[in-house]
Design a protein around this motif. Structure first.
Motif, PDB file in Angstrom:
ATOM      1  N   THR A 209       0.728  -0.958  -0.015  1.00  0.00           N
ATOM      2  CA  THR A 209       0.042  -0.058  -0.102  1.00  0.00           C
ATOM      3  C   THR A 209       0.984   1.197  -0.038  1.00  0.00           C
ATOM      4  OG1 THR A 209      -1.628  -1.025   1.417  1.00  0.00           O
ATOM      5  CG2 THR A 209      -1.993   1.272   1.239  1.00  0.00           C
TER       6      THR A 209
ATOM      7  N   ALA B 220      -2.954   5.648 -10.007  1.00  0.00           N
ATOM      8  CA  ALA B 220      -4.289   4.696  -9.801  1.00  0.00           C
ATOM      9  C   ALA B 220      -4.062   3.524 -10.599  1.00  0.00           C
ATOM     10  CB  ALA B 220      -5.423   5.477 -10.512  1.00  0.00           C
TER      11      ALA B 220
ATOM     12  N   GLY C 128      -2.194   1.134  -8.479  1.00  0.00           N
ATOM     13  CA  GLY C 128      -2.754   0.723  -7.413  1.00  0.00           C
ATOM     14  C   GLY C 128      -2.429   1.607  -6.141  1.00  0.00           C
ATOM     15  N   TYR C 129      -1.937   2.651  -6.662  1.00  0.00           N
ATOM     16  CA  TYR C 129      -1.491   3.706  -5.254  1.00  0.00           C
ATOM     17  C   TYR C 129      -2.633   4.587  -4.943  1.00  0.00           C
ATOM     18  CZ  TYR C 129       3.175   2.810  -7.042  1.00  0.00           C
ATOM     19  OH  TYR C 129       4.188   2.219  -7.666  1.00  0.00           O
ATOM     20  N   VAL C 130      -2.892   5.128  -3.404  1.00  0.00           N
ATOM     21  CA  VAL C 130      -3.815   5.911  -3.097  1.00  0.00           C
ATOM     22  C   VAL C 130      -3.381   7.173  -3.191  1.00  0.00           C
ATOM     23  CG1 VAL C 130      -5.188   6.110  -1.060  1.00  0.00           C
ATOM     24  CG2 VAL C 130      -4.314   3.955  -1.683  1.00  0.00           C
TER      25      VAL C 130
ATOM     26  N   GLN D 147      -9.694   4.389  -4.008  1.00  0.00           N
ATOM     27  CA  GLN D 147      -8.230   4.899  -4.063  1.00  0.00           C
ATOM     28  C   GLN D 147      -7.728   6.383  -3.698  1.00  0.00           C
ATOM     29  OE1 GLN D 147      -7.446   2.367  -8.015  1.00  0.00           O
ATOM     30  NE2 GLN D 147      -5.578   3.230  -7.156  1.00  0.00           N
ATOM     31  N   TYR D 148      -8.865   6.985  -2.683  1.00  0.00           N
ATOM     32  CA  TYR D 148      -8.737   8.374  -2.301  1.00  0.00           C
ATOM     33  C   TYR D 148      -8.946   8.676  -1.135  1.00  0.00           C
ATOM     34  CZ  TYR D 148     -13.547   9.801  -2.466  1.00  0.00           C
ATOM     35  OH  TYR D 148     -15.179   9.904  -2.356  1.00  0.00           O
TER      36      TYR D 148
ATOM     37  N   ASN E 226     -12.252   4.195   3.351  1.00  0.00           N
ATOM     38  CA  ASN E 226     -10.978   4.131   2.420  1.00  0.00           C
ATOM     39  C   ASN E 226      -9.898   3.782   3.604  1.00  0.00           C
ATOM     40  OD1 ASN E 226     -11.929   3.630  -0.054  1.00  0.00           O
ATOM     41  ND2 ASN E 226     -11.299   5.664  -0.695  1.00  0.00           N
TER      42      ASN E 226
END
Length: 277
Positions: free
Chosen positions: A168, A185, A188-190, A216-217, A266
């Motif tokens: 993550t 995105a 897979g990054y937030v 993802q935010y 999230n």
């Protein structure tokens, strides 16, 4: 306490239509010194629907404070790291203590770490070495990596590729454009959005906030810095977050309740938060 420096705090906003979590704040820099200060700041936040906050370390003293604050109030969690601008000379003993603090069960992230080419406080090579070390720490602990990226987009993304990103990765106060947001995105990054998403001329940042997938935010204050419109330049604190939530909601064409709720869920998932809600 009057917040950061002597700047006045804004009047509280209207409470949010749904509760949310401030995923990145600096309670020590907001003026919190004692456990009672931490509780008071979180009471102000809870009154407007901000039911939790992750308080972030910049240096070793900040890391010690963040862990203490997280134990003082169950609405607070901690992240520990050495900020990239603090990495010109890093004694091995400091890294060892960061690693020890990172094992605390109230520490939910390794951060903030990354690269900052805006300030000339630490040579890029030293910053990159420290960033690589923190990536390794995130992997060893299994905790999310929280990235500070200022004027260093290409090198941050390159080092993540070279080292192999942790499971993550959170880009705190995301500052890239829509193309970078898509790249992050897709990886897979937030992306965590702060007050600048509400600033009048930040069209590219709003485009980024509009396209990031719902899972993802995050939302954050980065208090006491980056106070959102219409209070730019005044002291920031977790209770100021609703203005940023509302700005993101307008950008995404969604209700504030949906944005607040999505960001809360999230945060709970990403940081594995145990909340009372």
């Amino acid at each position: 306490m009057s917040g950061h420096g002597r700047r006045p705090r804004p009047e509280p906003p209207e409470p949010l239509a749904a509760p949310t979590i401030d995923s990145h704040t600096h309670l020590d820099a907001c003026g919190c010194e004692t456990d009672a200060d931490v509780v008071a700041a979180m009471d102000r936040a809870a009154a407007v629907g901000v039911v939790g906050a992750v308080t972030i370390a910049d240096d070793l003293d900040g890391a010690r404070f963040a862990v203490r604050a997280a134990h003082a109030d169950d609405r607070v969690w901690a992240a520990v790291a050495l900020h990239p601008t603090r990495t010109a000379r890093v004694p091995a003993a400091d890294l060892a203590e960061i690693e020890r603090l990172a094992a605390d069960d109230r520490v939910v992230s390794i951060g903030e770490t990354g690269l900052d080419y805006y300030w000339d406080h630490s040579p890029p090579a030293a910053q990159q070495d420290a960033f690589r070390w923190h990536i390794g720490l995130a992997k060893r602990t299994g905790k999310p990596l929280m990235i500070h990226d200022r004027d260093a987009h290409d090198d941050v993304l390159r080092i993540l590729r070279e080292e192999g990103a942790p499971d993550t990765v959170v880009f705190h106060c995301f500052s890239g454009d829509a193309a970078m947001a898509r790249e992050c995105a897709d990886a897979g990054y937030v992306l965590s959005f702060a007050g600048p998403v509400t600033f009048k001329n930040n069209h590219e940042l709003r485009a980024a906030a509009a396209l990031v997938p719902a899972g993802q935010y995050l939302v954050e204050t980065d208090a006491p810095f980056l106070t959102p419109h219409p209070h730019r330049g005044r002291a920031n604190e977790p209770y100021v977050l609703p203005w940023t939530v509302r700005g993101i909601a307008a950008t995404r064409g969604e209700s504030e309740a949906l944005v607040a709720e999505t960001a809360r869920r999230n945060a709970e998932r990403i940081f594995r938060l145990r909340t009372t809600d």
